[in-house]
Design an enzyme around this catalytic site. Structure first.
Site, mmCIF file in Angstrom:
data_model
loop_
_atom_site.group_PDB
_atom_site.id
_atom_site.type_symbol
_atom_site.label_atom_id
_atom_site.label_comp_id
_atom_site.label_asym_id
_atom_site.label_seq_id
_atom_site.Cartn_x
_atom_site.Cartn_y
_atom_site.Cartn_z
ATOM 1 N N ARG A 116 66.597 47.236 84.778
ATOM 2 C CA ARG A 116 66.534 47.835 86.117
ATOM 3 C C ARG A 116 67.484 49.004 86.338
ATOM 4 O O ARG A 116 68.572 49.050 85.768
ATOM 5 C CB ARG A 116 66.832 46.753 87.169
ATOM 6 C CG ARG A 116 65.757 45.688 87.206
ATOM 7 C CD ARG A 116 66.088 44.556 88.155
ATOM 8 N NE ARG A 116 64.950 43.632 88.228
ATOM 9 C CZ ARG A 116 64.675 42.713 87.311
ATOM 10 N NH1 ARG A 116 65.461 42.562 86.256
ATOM 11 N NH2 ARG A 116 63.616 41.938 87.428
ATOM 12 N N HIS A 141 61.800 48.528 83.842
ATOM 13 C CA HIS A 141 61.076 48.692 82.574
ATOM 14 C C HIS A 141 60.283 49.996 82.461
ATOM 15 O O HIS A 141 59.129 50.001 82.011
ATOM 16 C CB HIS A 141 60.157 47.493 82.339
ATOM 17 C CG HIS A 141 60.884 46.193 82.088
ATOM 18 N ND1 HIS A 141 62.166 46.129 81.611
ATOM 19 C CD2 HIS A 141 60.492 44.886 82.262
ATOM 20 C CE1 HIS A 141 62.533 44.860 81.482
ATOM 21 N NE2 HIS A 141 61.544 44.085 81.881
ATOM 22 N N HIS A 214 59.823 43.302 74.430
ATOM 23 C CA HIS A 214 59.733 42.237 75.436
ATOM 24 C C HIS A 214 58.864 41.072 74.965
ATOM 25 O O HIS A 214 58.003 40.597 75.707
ATOM 26 C CB HIS A 214 59.207 42.826 76.745
ATOM 27 C CG HIS A 214 59.708 42.131 77.968
ATOM 28 N ND1 HIS A 214 59.606 40.769 78.142
ATOM 29 C CD2 HIS A 214 60.324 42.603 79.073
ATOM 30 C CE1 HIS A 214 60.135 40.450 79.312
ATOM 31 N NE2 HIS A 214 60.583 41.543 79.903
ATOM 32 N N ASP A 286 68.122 35.101 83.986
ATOM 33 C CA ASP A 286 67.522 36.439 83.933
ATOM 34 C C ASP A 286 68.682 37.427 84.056
ATOM 35 O O ASP A 286 68.763 38.195 85.006
ATOM 36 C CB ASP A 286 66.506 36.606 85.071
ATOM 37 C CG ASP A 286 65.629 37.848 84.896
ATOM 38 O OD1 ASP A 286 65.842 38.581 83.912
ATOM 39 O OD2 ASP A 286 64.743 38.070 85.742
ATOM 40 N N GLU A 351 66.015 40.168 75.075
ATOM 41 C CA GLU A 351 65.820 41.617 75.032
ATOM 42 C C GLU A 351 67.148 42.300 74.725
ATOM 43 O O GLU A 351 68.049 42.312 75.554
ATOM 44 C CB GLU A 351 65.290 42.100 76.385
ATOM 45 C CG GLU A 351 64.014 41.407 76.831
ATOM 46 C CD GLU A 351 63.872 41.363 78.351
ATOM 47 O OE1 GLU A 351 63.876 42.421 78.998
ATOM 48 O OE2 GLU A 351 63.787 40.253 78.901
#
Ligand code: GLA
Length: 387
Positions: A116, A141, A214, A286, A351
């Protein structure tokens, strides 16, 4: 005269022998090429008529990885369990159409900026840039049409190890980013059951860049969700986020929190700990963990172990951070390969990347790429079994 005939004959015999041994050698090479030969098939047709292909990379152990030049997506990856049974371990779809109604970035190359950017804004060399706000009020992304949704040029590279070279020119102004960016991603399937991903890029104007992959992994081979998988992250600190999942700027120690994966830890141990504000904000994990490392050396970032199958995955990277995402936004509405419903926490992503929102946080390692510089990073996903 007789002597000359003899010499001619002797030379001839030696020559013939050397040809035979060369032939044997070349036959061996041919055999390994057969194993490493990359199969190309049509994956589907895009709405504008262009054809997307799918390439199958195979190694001598029988491991197979299928990659499409649409989004550079890893669509299939078969890996052996402790009994030698091969099963698919990545979420995705059987045909291109599944990828066209935007799925959550399954298996794709992510860019120009993975993760982000707050409010989709940043300033570079005194100029303000506004990117798409495609995740609430933030940019995620790479925007509306990120590198996961473009057709890459593909060049199979057959040899001792099979590799697929993908290239893409991301034009100046594409998705609001400055600079013509020439990108190369090489996927190599190694003989030790690793997939090596080498990313490189150059630009003609200063820009920001953060490329990643991803893939969503389910090491059980789709038999269950990921909650009882054991994760280790080589990170003493992580980045707490705000409600839009933008890092607050704090580099918080994991010690004494459910973010401590410095030793092998079951995901289910802390994922529902909603008393932890960060778990609540992320809807699970996350977040970006800051890797314990000196510089940009290739080092072990993460290990995941699925005990029933014995499948283990190690992630090595030259990047400074890793986003550990536990599929919190999967909601069972997507049905993928083999009619499997992708329910919440059915897969995890690791990631490798720079810190999220780095273009706006000067204390974070820089993500600026200037003309005459070369962006170059490597990440490896290595599969093995633990009995
Ligand atoms: C990343 C993000 C998540 C989510 C997924 C895609 O991992 O950090 O918040 O957006 O991509 O669904």
């Amino acid at each position: 005269m007789k002597l000359k005939t003899f010499i001619t004959l002797a030379v001839g015999i030696v020559f013939l022998q050397s040809c035979t041994s060369k032939k044997t050698e070349s036959n061996q090479t041919t055999d390994s090429l057969t194993v490493n030969k990359i199969k190309k098939t049509v994956f589907g047709t895009l709405p504008d008529g262009r054809v997307a292909d799918q390439y199958t990379l195979k190694n001598a152990n029988g491991m197979e990885i299928k990659i499409s030049n649409y989004g550079g997506v890893i669509t299939h990856w078969t890996a052996p369990d402790k009994d030698g049974k091969f099963e698919d371990i990545v979420l995705g779809f059987d045909s291109l159409s599944g990828y066209l109604t935007p799925p959550p970035y399954f298996g794709a190359i992510i860019g120009r900026y993975g993760n982000r950017i707050a409010k989709g804004k940043f300033t570079l060399d005194g100029k303000n840039y506004q990117l798409a706000k495609n995740n609430g009020e933030n940019h995620l992304h790479g925007g509306l049409v990120g590198y996961d949704k473009v057709l890459w040029n593909a060049e199979p590279m057959e040899g001792e190890e099979s590799a697929l070279k993908l290239t893409y020119l991301s034009k100046d102004g594409e998705e609001g980013y400055p600079g013509n960016l020439n990108i190369t991603v090489v996927y190599t399937l190694l003989r030790d059951n690793s997939l090596k991903m080498d990313y490189s890029a150059t630009t003609d104007k200063a820009t920001v860049i953060n490329l990643t992959n991803h893939s969503y992994f389910n090491l059980s081979g789709f038999k269950k969700d990921i909650l009882d998988e054991e994760v280790t992250l080589n990170a003493d600190r992580y980045l707490p986020v705000d409600k839009g999942l933008i890092p607050t700027g704090e580099l918080r120690l994991v010690t004494g929190t459910v973010f401590d994966f410095t030793k092998p830890t079951l995901i289910e141990k802390g994922i529902n700990e909603v008393k932890d504000e960060q778990i609540k904000l992320g809807g699970g994990y996350d977040h970006a963990w800051i890797l314990n490392k000196k510089g940009n050396e290739l080092s072990l970032a993460a290990t995941v172990l699925e005990k029933t199958s014995g499948r283990k995955m190690e992630v090595l990277t030259t990047e400074p951070a890793i986003q550990f995402y536990t599929g919190n936004f999967l909601d069972g509405k997507l049905t993928g390969k083999g009619d499997v419903k992708y329910v919440k926490r059915f897969a995890l992503c690791l990631e490798s990347e720079h810190y999220p929102d780095s273009p706006n946080q000067s204390a974070f390692p820089t993500v600026v790429l200037k003309p005459n510089e070369k962006y170059s990073t490597t990440t490896i996903y290595k599969l093995s079994v633990e009995k």
